[in-house]
Design a protein around this motif. Sequence first.
Motif, PDB file in Angstrom:
ATOM      1  N   UNK A  38       3.394 -35.802 -18.132  1.00 30.98           N
ATOM      2  CA  UNK A  38       1.960 -35.944 -17.961  1.00 30.98           C
ATOM      3  C   UNK A  38       1.317 -34.700 -17.358  1.00 30.98           C
ATOM      4  N   UNK A  39       2.116 -33.909 -16.653  1.00 28.50           N
ATOM      5  CA  UNK A  39       1.561 -32.691 -16.067  1.00 28.50           C
ATOM      6  C   UNK A  39       1.089 -31.730 -17.157  1.00 28.50           C
ATOM      7  N   UNK A  40       1.854 -31.611 -18.254  1.00 29.80           N
ATOM      8  CA  UNK A  40       1.458 -30.721 -19.350  1.00 29.80           C
ATOM      9  C   UNK A  40       0.255 -31.283 -20.100  1.00 29.80           C
ATOM     10  N   UNK A  41       0.220 -32.610 -20.237  1.00 26.64           N
ATOM     11  CA  UNK A  41      -0.941 -33.228 -20.878  1.00 26.64           C
ATOM     12  C   UNK A  41      -2.191 -32.969 -20.047  1.00 26.64           C
ATOM     13  N   UNK A  42      -2.084 -33.129 -18.742  1.00 26.16           N
ATOM     14  CA  UNK A  42      -3.222 -32.866 -17.873  1.00 26.16           C
ATOM     15  C   UNK A  42      -3.657 -31.414 -17.904  1.00 26.16           C
ATOM     16  N   UNK A  47      -7.647 -27.392 -19.665  1.00 25.33           N
ATOM     17  CA  UNK A  47      -8.025 -26.188 -20.402  1.00 25.33           C
ATOM     18  C   UNK A  47      -9.142 -26.470 -21.399  1.00 25.33           C
ATOM     19  N   UNK A  48      -9.061 -27.572 -22.129  1.00 25.99           N
ATOM     20  CA  UNK A  48     -10.086 -27.892 -23.128  1.00 25.99           C
ATOM     21  C   UNK A  48     -11.429 -28.161 -22.452  1.00 25.99           C
ATOM     22  N   UNK A  92       5.233 -23.245 -18.366  1.00 24.46           N
ATOM     23  CA  UNK A  92       5.566 -23.103 -19.779  1.00 24.46           C
ATOM     24  C   UNK A  92       4.563 -23.887 -20.623  1.00 24.46           C
ATOM     25  N   UNK A  93       3.962 -23.275 -21.655  1.00 27.03           N
ATOM     26  CA  UNK A  93       2.978 -23.992 -22.472  1.00 27.03           C
ATOM     27  C   UNK A  93       3.639 -25.006 -23.405  1.00 27.03           C
ATOM     28  N   UNK A  94       2.886 -26.018 -23.759  1.00 30.11           N
ATOM     29  CA  UNK A  94       3.356 -26.995 -24.750  1.00 30.11           C
ATOM     30  C   UNK A  94       3.246 -26.396 -26.137  1.00 30.11           C
ATOM     31  N   UNK A 100      -2.768 -29.640 -30.426  1.00 33.01           N
ATOM     32  CA  UNK A 100      -3.676 -30.181 -31.437  1.00 33.01           C
ATOM     33  C   UNK A 100      -3.785 -31.699 -31.313  1.00 33.01           C
ATOM     34  N   UNK A 101      -2.656 -32.361 -31.017  1.00 32.61           N
ATOM     35  CA  UNK A 101      -2.643 -33.819 -30.875  1.00 32.61           C
ATOM     36  C   UNK A 101      -3.536 -34.265 -29.715  1.00 32.61           C
ATOM     37  N   UNK A 102      -3.439 -33.591 -28.591  1.00 34.44           N
ATOM     38  CA  UNK A 102      -4.275 -33.938 -27.437  1.00 34.44           C
ATOM     39  C   UNK A 102      -5.746 -33.681 -27.755  1.00 34.44           C
TER      40      UNK A 102
END
Length: 321
Positions: A38-42, A47-48, A92-94, A100-102
Amino acid sequence: MTSPEGDFSDSSEESNKRGTKENHFNYKYKTPGNKIDEAKVGLIKEHIKRFPKYSSYYSRQKAPNKKYLAGNLNLKKMYQLYKEFCEEKETEPARKTFYRYVFNTCFNLSFHSPYTDTRATCDKLQNTIDHRLLDEKHGALVEKELHLRKAQIAQKQVVDARNLVAKDARHVAVCFVLQEMLPTPVLTCSQAYYSQQLWTYNLCVHDLGSGKAFMFMWHEDQASRGCQEIMSCLLKFINSLPPTITHLTAFSDNAGGQNKNQHRVKFWLYIVNNTHIQIFDRKFLLCGHSFNDCDRNFGIIERSRKIPHGYLCNRQGVKTF
């Protein structure tokens, strides 16, 4: 148990749990190895959210919650900026597919498309011709042929008007189009994408007889880009015409909010009753086939925008050098 090929006896505790209910539960609910935390999703959402968003004047009734990003952005460019953003955060980036999915599932966002003539009617009819039943294909063929003939007639009227004004000094024919919004100034650094830029509007009035283009420019802090602003620019152009001009023909697209409403009808009545224009012809190009001389002028502007300029801001405005 011993075999000629080796000892296959299961003597450990882990092997004794095979097939048990406890082991089955642990295996069934084991966290997948490809799951992104969830940290990468957040971080992607953070960023968006940094990009400035805009509401559309034309789609606010159909999609009031939909927001738009600047037209010079796309997902590829956003992902490159996201990787730079992750470098600053030392994480580290996803993957691009997950970014794109997020973007597609967690946000109701789209990009401001550049002004293009999409020919939606032609595409719809052609799709019916290619993939529907025989009866529907026949109807679509007839409708497309009629549509193309109407487009040819409309474009021929532009050519005829250009020939008429060449023979009559009292007649002027113009076409006018509002260009897509221009970000000011044009910057290529990554921080510019996260900032709220000043939008500049440009209305082009092209004289079909002389071939001259007149540009009326203003920015969003001065006025909007609705019907009243367009009428103000047209009134200024008409007042600049010589008093010997008594006949005016105007071509434009079918934008309802700007060109086809009761305010515009009243405006043209005002022009005929209060200026030297005695005869006025208003003509609309067919939707999807409205490419005209103004679009060629906009092409020159778009090409010059790619050339880097310096900007000097003062009380009189913004100047380039």
